[in-house]
Enzyme design. Structure first.
Site, PDB file in Angstrom:
ATOM      1  N   HIS A 249       0.685  -1.041  -0.038  1.00  0.00           N
ATOM      2  CA  HIS A 249       0.289   0.084   0.014  1.00  0.00           C
ATOM      3  C   HIS A 249       0.898   1.312  -0.123  1.00  0.00           C
ATOM      4  CE1 HIS A 249      -2.816   3.057   1.152  1.00  0.00           C
ATOM      5  NE2 HIS A 249      -3.936   1.985   1.229  1.00  0.00           N
ATOM      6  N   ARG A 269      -6.470  10.293   0.029  1.00  0.00           N
ATOM      7  CA  ARG A 269      -6.311  10.682  -1.446  1.00  0.00           C
ATOM      8  C   ARG A 269      -7.629  10.920  -2.285  1.00  0.00           C
ATOM      9  NH1 ARG A 269      -3.165   6.649  -3.465  1.00  0.00           N
ATOM     10  NH2 ARG A 269      -3.484   5.674  -1.190  1.00  0.00           N
TER      11      ARG A 269
END
Ligand code: FAD
Length: 631
Positions: A249, A269
């Site tokens: 990740h 994000r």
């Protein structure tokens, strides 16, 4: 007490995360008696840690969304190594599984007009993640547990015993699956609290044990993710596919050291957070690969407009699939443009008002405030890649979740195929629900089909062998400490089989793993069987070493870069390798061996969901013969 506690069930579900609970509910709904076995406390599976949401093309926020777009995104995200039937079933059934959760009492965040809200995530063309703030997994598990309890209440009315048909065995660890000839006959394990052995006699076992993160040093995974289900499957004669595909990740915490690797959700994000290097540059614009160029913005202005007007602008490159973002961060840090603690900056403070951040990302706010003394409403976070998810897993039949061993089923993170070489965020929670249900159903139908031939029986010799194996670390004196071997294994996997792989390094890892296996044979775990974490780790190490052997050997074999497998010496995707699944089994010495098998072909109607020019980037001309551009 030396006697073994013995139970008999129709189905033993190993794992009480989303996949295990959904499988148990389905098997019980089909009239089977079910044991749910989990290594930690009931309610503390990985699923509970899931933050961002469950991906399902309900089209609540953007009506253009549907299962075909979701299928397309999933295949693109997985770089076309996915089992296409799994990706199809997942995309088609995920909305029903989310709506069903709502019927069972889940309280999702809502849109203004009262529908289940959906948020943006990397690689998903439209807002698609049904969520509950950044605590979606908690609500999912709460709801599934409630569904289990409601079965128990029904059973109480009928049998006077809540646990007559579904019983949870928490803090029980399964160490071996047992067979009768070729077929599954049960499972053997121990109780964490007092070390007593347990035997489950059952014709069907569903593996739902989650991931393998603890094989690596920097990981978002918690202590119990030691690849047990992967190893149990191998030891029972089942096969694993594409174990080289590990998801790093992009955004784990890099500071302070004690919690390095803890996850920073992609929702940061999705909700507007941007990545910058130490020079203040939004560097992701420099890393958009050719295969994705059409879908991603080229300027900051366009990227910023997308949040307000997604139909007329392209997505910000911060929302590329995870493998792309993780590699980009890695390159920036390597080029000397990293932050003081060796990450990059992730900033949401200049993008959203503080009250929005507190509302949408409450867990992230607390995580940074309490653990790193960083106020994310006022300053950027420092983040870097962390080992998060394993795409590889048990080779299963897409429709029934059956493994190659009769009576053994697998669903959720432990199963392979669904996500190809890289999983899109949010596609795990939906995977658990879709294939958890199918595994429970598959197990129930398998048992119905058995009736004529009778139930398989556990052999005393196998139970004794499992008992002796489990006791071995307690009986060795003066051997090495399991924590030392574990730490060295994690460091080796991190350094030599990590995010960027090189042939010589991976080969060196394979040799080191052989050395670790020898050392494990002589490991000793001083103390008794009562709550002895050293003993438990010694047993987990068998599993991690098996998994690591598969990962390293497959990483050496696959000579290309695709999704969660990046070879510095073979940096491109190869259309020939796309057609190959690396299938791992155990040889006679118990070592991982690989075989190449074809990836199932993609049906024509599914291929026609893509533009031919896009397919050409992934597939051979031979595979595309006779296909015309449908668009
Ligand atoms: P898990 O939930 O991992 O459960 C495994 C179960 O197996 C546990 O009960 C464990 O005790 C048990 N078990 C393991 N070994 C044994 C054994 N030997 N004997 C008995 N029991 C055993 N995915 C998304 O889609 N959206 C997200 O927003 C998201 N956020 C995430 C955030 C974090 C911090 C992490 C770590 C993961 C996240 N993921 C997310 C991924 C997702 O949560 C996992 O992939 C998923 O929950 C796995 O579910 P599972 O049911 O397969 O297994």
């Amino acid at each position: 007490a030396t006697e073994i506690l013995t139970y008999e069930y129709d189905v033993v579900v190993i794992g009480a995360g989303g996949a295990g609970l959904r499988a148990a509910i389905e098997a019980r709904a089909h009239g089977k008696s079910v044991a749910i076995v989990c290594k930690s406390l009931f309610g503390k599976a990985h699923t509970v840690m899931a933050e961002g949401g469950a991906a399902a093309a309900m089209g609540n926020v953007n009506a253009h969304d549907n299962w075909m777009v979701h299928f397309r995104d999933t295949m693109r995200g997985g770089k076309f190594l996915n089992n296409p039937r799994m990706a199809e079933l997942h995309a088609k059934e995920a909305p029903d599984r989310v709506w069903e959760l709502e019927e069972w009492g889940a309280l999702f965040d809502r849109t203004k007009d009262g529908k289940i809200s959906q948020r943006n995530f990397g690689g998903h063309e439209y807002p698609r993640l049904a969520h509950v703030g950044d605590r979606t997994g908690l609500e999912l598990i709460r709801t599934l547990q409630q569904a289990v309890v409601s079965f128990q209440q029904k059973d109480f009315k009928e049998h006077g015993d809540y646990e007559a048909r579904v019983k949870v065995f928490q803090e029980h660890t399964v160490t071996r699956l047992l067979k009768d000839g070729d077929r599954i006959a049960g499972a053997f394990g121990y109780r964490r609290e007092d070390g007593r052995f347990v035997l489950f006699k059952a014709p069907a076992v569903v593996l739902a044990t989650g991931g393998v993160g603890k094989t690596f040093k920097v990981t978002s995974n918690s202590w119990e993710y030691t690849g047990d289900g992967h190893a149990l499957a191998l030891l029972a004669g089942a096969t694993l596919i594409n174990m080289e595909c590990i998801q790093f990740h992009p955004t784990g915490m890099v500071w302070p050291p004690s919690i390095k690797g803890a996850l920073v959700t992609e929702s940061v994000r999705g909700d507007g957070g941007v990545l910058r290097n130490s020079e203040g540059k939004r560097f992701m614009f420099d890393y958009v690969p050719d295969v994705f160029r059409k879908q991603y913005a080229e300027t900051e202005e366009e990227a910023d407009r997308w949040y307000e007007d997604p139909d007329n602008n392209r997505r910000p490159p911060e929302l590329l699939p995870r493998d792309e973002v993780a590699r980009s961060i890695n390159s920036e840090v390597k080029a000397g443009r990293g932050t003081p603690h060796g990450g990059v900056f992730l900033d949401v403070s200049t993008r959203l008002p503080a009250e929005q951040i507190l509302k949408r990302l409450p867990s992230m706010y607390h995580q940074f405030k309490e653990l790193a003394d960083v106020d994310i409403t006022a300053e950027p976070m420092e983040v870097g890649p962390t080992c998060h998810y394993v795409m590889g897993g048990v080779e299963v039949d897409p429709d029934t979740a059956a493994s190659t061993v009769p009576g053994l089923f697998a669903a959720g993170e432990v199963a392979g195929g669904m996500h190809g070489s890289n999983r899109l965020g949010g596609n795990s929670l939906s995977d658990l629900l879709v294939f958890g249900r199918r595994a429970g159903l598959g197990a129930a139908e398998y048992i119905d089909g058995l009736a004529a031939g009778g139930r398989p029986a556990v052999s005393d010799a196998d139970v004794e062998a499992a008992r002796v194996e489990a006791l071995a670390p307690l009986e060795h004196d003066g051997g090495e400490n399991p924590y030392t071997v574990h730490a060295e294994l994690q460091q080796t996997m991190n350094d030599l089989v990590g995010i960027i792989r090189r042939e010589a390094e991976v080969a060196a890892a394979v040799e080191k793993l052989a050395e670790f296996r020898e050392r494990r044979e002589k490991i000793s775990a001083p103390g008794t069987r009562t709550f002895n974490p050293g003993w438990h780790l010694a047993l987990d190490l068998r599993n991690m070493l098996l998994v690591a052997d598969c990962v390293a050997k497959a990483a050496l074999e696959r000579q290309e870069s695709r999704g969660g497998h990046t070879r510095e010496d073979y940096p491109a995707m190869s259309a020939e390798w796309r057609k190959i699944n690396l299938v791992c089994s155990l040889d006679e010495q118990g070592l991982a061996q690989l075989e190449r098998k074809p990836v199932p072909t993609i049906r024509k109607d599914l291929l026609e969901l893509f533009e031919l020019s896009e397919l050409k980037k992934y597939m051979t001309d031979e595979e595309l013969e006779g296909l015309e551009d449908a668009k």
